[in-house]
Design a protein around this motif. Structure first.
Motif, PDB file in Angstrom:
ATOM      1  N   GLY A 293      10.808  16.750   5.034  1.00  0.00           N
ATOM      2  CA  GLY A 293      10.120  17.674   4.665  1.00  0.00           C
ATOM      3  C   GLY A 293       8.810  16.737   4.093  1.00  0.00           C
ATOM      4  N   LYS A 294       8.888  15.636   3.615  1.00  0.00           N
ATOM      5  CA  LYS A 294       8.104  14.700   2.622  1.00  0.00           C
ATOM      6  C   LYS A 294       6.962  14.520   3.420  1.00  0.00           C
ATOM      7  CE  LYS A 294      11.127  13.641  -0.918  1.00  0.00           C
ATOM      8  NZ  LYS A 294      11.951  12.930  -2.008  1.00  0.00           N
ATOM      9  N   HIS A 295       5.698  14.135   3.705  1.00  0.00           N
ATOM     10  CA  HIS A 295       4.444  14.150   4.172  1.00  0.00           C
ATOM     11  C   HIS A 295       4.352  12.051   3.576  1.00  0.00           C
ATOM     12  CE1 HIS A 295       3.687  17.446   5.917  1.00  0.00           C
ATOM     13  NE2 HIS A 295       3.728  18.039   5.121  1.00  0.00           N
ATOM     14  N   GLN A 296       4.166  11.347   4.719  1.00  0.00           N
ATOM     15  CA  GLN A 296       4.439  10.251   4.298  1.00  0.00           C
ATOM     16  C   GLN A 296       2.661   9.809   3.927  1.00  0.00           C
ATOM     17  OE1 GLN A 296       5.935   8.133   7.463  1.00  0.00           O
ATOM     18  NE2 GLN A 296       7.421   7.406   6.207  1.00  0.00           N
ATOM     19  N   HIS A 297       2.089   9.229   3.155  1.00  0.00           N
ATOM     20  CA  HIS A 297       0.709   9.376   2.628  1.00  0.00           C
ATOM     21  C   HIS A 297       0.184   7.294   3.086  1.00  0.00           C
ATOM     22  CE1 HIS A 297      -0.602  13.256   1.344  1.00  0.00           C
ATOM     23  NE2 HIS A 297       0.936  12.970   0.734  1.00  0.00           N
ATOM     24  N   PHE A 298      -0.233   6.684   3.760  1.00  0.00           N
ATOM     25  CA  PHE A 298      -0.497   5.429   4.321  1.00  0.00           C
ATOM     26  C   PHE A 298      -2.217   5.229   2.810  1.00  0.00           C
ATOM     27  CE2 PHE A 298       1.375   6.819   7.870  1.00  0.00           C
ATOM     28  CZ  PHE A 298       2.362   6.288   7.993  1.00  0.00           C
ATOM     29  N   LYS A 299      -1.652   4.579   2.580  1.00  0.00           N
ATOM     30  CA  LYS A 299      -2.782   4.522   2.123  1.00  0.00           C
ATOM     31  C   LYS A 299      -4.117   3.321   2.131  1.00  0.00           C
ATOM     32  CE  LYS A 299      -3.563   2.287  -3.149  1.00  0.00           C
ATOM     33  NZ  LYS A 299      -2.782   1.771  -4.304  1.00  0.00           N
ATOM     34  N   GLY A 300      -5.163   3.347   2.238  1.00  0.00           N
ATOM     35  CA  GLY A 300      -6.627   2.547   3.145  1.00  0.00           C
ATOM     36  C   GLY A 300      -6.863   1.729   2.537  1.00  0.00           C
ATOM     37  N   PRO A 301      -7.594   0.514   2.394  1.00  0.00           N
ATOM     38  CA  PRO A 301      -8.298  -0.498   1.942  1.00  0.00           C
ATOM     39  C   PRO A 301      -9.047   0.555   1.129  1.00  0.00           C
ATOM     40  CG  PRO A 301      -9.371  -0.466   4.179  1.00  0.00           C
ATOM     41  CD  PRO A 301      -7.851   0.537   3.920  1.00  0.00           C
ATOM     42  N   GLU A 302      -8.976  -0.870  -0.617  1.00  0.00           N
ATOM     43  CA  GLU A 302      -9.892  -0.160  -1.254  1.00  0.00           C
ATOM     44  C   GLU A 302     -10.572  -1.180  -2.016  1.00  0.00           C
ATOM     45  OE1 GLU A 302      -5.953   0.131  -4.449  1.00  0.00           O
ATOM     46  OE2 GLU A 302      -6.872   1.934  -3.514  1.00  0.00           O
ATOM     47  N   VAL A 303     -11.439  -0.816  -3.201  1.00  0.00           N
ATOM     48  CA  VAL A 303     -12.400  -1.886  -4.336  1.00  0.00           C
ATOM     49  C   VAL A 303     -11.222  -2.619  -4.961  1.00  0.00           C
ATOM     50  CG1 VAL A 303     -14.366  -2.429  -5.376  1.00  0.00           C
ATOM     51  CG2 VAL A 303     -14.439  -1.133  -2.992  1.00  0.00           C
ATOM     52  N   SER A 304     -10.652  -3.866  -5.313  1.00  0.00           N
ATOM     53  CA  SER A 304     -10.041  -4.234  -6.630  1.00  0.00           C
ATOM     54  C   SER A 304     -10.824  -3.976  -7.232  1.00  0.00           C
ATOM     55  CB  SER A 304      -9.983  -5.598  -6.364  1.00  0.00           C
ATOM     56  OG  SER A 304      -9.197  -5.636  -7.724  1.00  0.00           O
ATOM     57  N   CYS A 305     -10.062  -2.856  -8.585  1.00  0.00           N
ATOM     58  CA  CYS A 305     -10.900  -2.657 -10.044  1.00  0.00           C
ATOM     59  C   CYS A 305     -11.016  -3.818 -10.586  1.00  0.00           C
ATOM     60  CB  CYS A 305     -10.620  -1.709 -10.386  1.00  0.00           C
ATOM     61  SG  CYS A 305     -10.770   0.432  -9.937  1.00  0.00           S
ATOM     62  N   CYS A 306      -9.974  -4.574 -10.384  1.00  0.00           N
ATOM     63  CA  CYS A 306     -10.147  -5.626 -11.250  1.00  0.00           C
ATOM     64  C   CYS A 306     -11.635  -6.904 -10.410  1.00  0.00           C
ATOM     65  CB  CYS A 306      -8.742  -6.660 -11.811  1.00  0.00           C
ATOM     66  SG  CYS A 306      -7.615  -5.844 -12.115  1.00  0.00           S
ATOM     67  N   VAL A 307     -11.231  -7.465 -10.052  1.00  0.00           N
ATOM     68  CA  VAL A 307     -12.545  -8.132  -9.350  1.00  0.00           C
ATOM     69  C   VAL A 307     -13.780  -7.014  -9.893  1.00  0.00           C
ATOM     70  CG1 VAL A 307     -13.593  -8.669  -7.457  1.00  0.00           C
ATOM     71  CG2 VAL A 307     -10.869  -9.305  -7.542  1.00  0.00           C
TER      72      VAL A 307
END
Length: 270
Positions: free
Chosen positions: A3-17
């Motif tokens: 029953g678990k849903h898979q979450h696909f992580k999209g591109p994100e802005v690097s907080c470090c940069v």
């Protein structure tokens, strides 16, 4: 089936940069503001701000312009980099990286041209020093700059003490009523280690002496030759400073371009 849903992580802005670029630029932004403040204070002390036309009246180079130009460039670049990173504004980030890239290209070009046309550069340096020797008493900042250079490089004039004949206060003509006639500024004098306070009259009448006698009282080597010798003796340090500045600029450009790519990738997924 789970029953678990898979979450696909999209591109994100690097907080470090993002925050590293912000911190990297806020230092330059504040330094640029400080340089501009110092320049405006110097002009206010000299009364330039109350008489704007006097900016172009100076006979020689006004060192305050160094603070104005350097401060303005650092302030604009720091502002674009800070706000561009914080607000994730690609236009400001592109401006920052292009402007920084242009400065890097100009520095590289200037370095190559200086190496290829070193004799021409030497002539221009000679002309620059002599032109400012003439204006020594016209501007206090210029006077301090020349005094610093002569003391630091243990030199006097562009090619020697007689270059001070170009200045109306120091020339040896009979019509010169100045007490400094046939002398040199105190910054040309050989320093006595026992003296805590410099003798500002140590250069009076010194050029009336024979050249061999002058060597006991003043520096007899010109600043152009002494500057060349200093460059040769400190070539590794000077080259290291320029390489460090170049790497810092390349690093800033890479950070900005990396952040722009991240922002575009996030927007493409909207």
């Amino acid at each position: 089936m789970s029953g678990k849903h898979q979450h696909f992580k999209g591109p994100e802005v690097s907080c470090c940069v993002k925050y590293f670029l912000f911190g990297f630029n806020i230092v330059f932004w504040l330094l640029g503001a400080a340089f501009l403040a110092i320049a405006l204070w110097a002009w206010a002390e000299k009364g330039v701000l109350s008489n704007i036309s006097s900016i172009t009246d100076l006979g020689g180079f006004d060192p305050v312009w160094l603070f104005i130009v350097t401060g303005a460039v650092m302030f604009v670049l720091g502002f674009a980099g800070c706000i561009g990173a914080l607000r994730e504004n690609t236009s400001l980030l592109k401006f920052f990286s292009v402007f920084l890239g242009l400065i890097f290209f100009l520095e590289l070009t200037a370095g190559i041209l200086a190496f290829v046309f070193k004799d021409w550069i030497k002539d221009q340096l000679n002309f620059f020093i002599n032109n400012n020797v003439k204006a020594y008493r016209d501007d206090i900042d210029l006077q301090n700059l020349i005094d610093f250079a002569q003391e630091y490089w243990s030199c006097c004039g562009a090619h020697g003490p007689n270059d001070w004949n170009l200045n109306i206060y120091f020339n040896c003509t009979d019509s010169n009523p100045s007490r400094e006639r046939c002398g040199v500024p105190f910054s040309c004098c050989v320093k006595d280690p026992a003296e805590d306070v410099p003798n500002t009259q140590c250069g009076y009448d010194v050029r009336l002496k024979l050249e061999l006698e002058q060597q006991s009282y003043i520096y007899t080597k010109g600043c152009v030759g002494q500057f060349e010798k200093w460059l040769q003796d400190n070539l590794i340090v000077v080259a290291g400073v320029f390489v460090a500045i170049a790497l810092l600029q390349i690093f800033g450009i890479c950070l900005a371009q990396n952040l722009v790519s991240d922002i575009r990738a996030v927007k493409a997924n909207w």
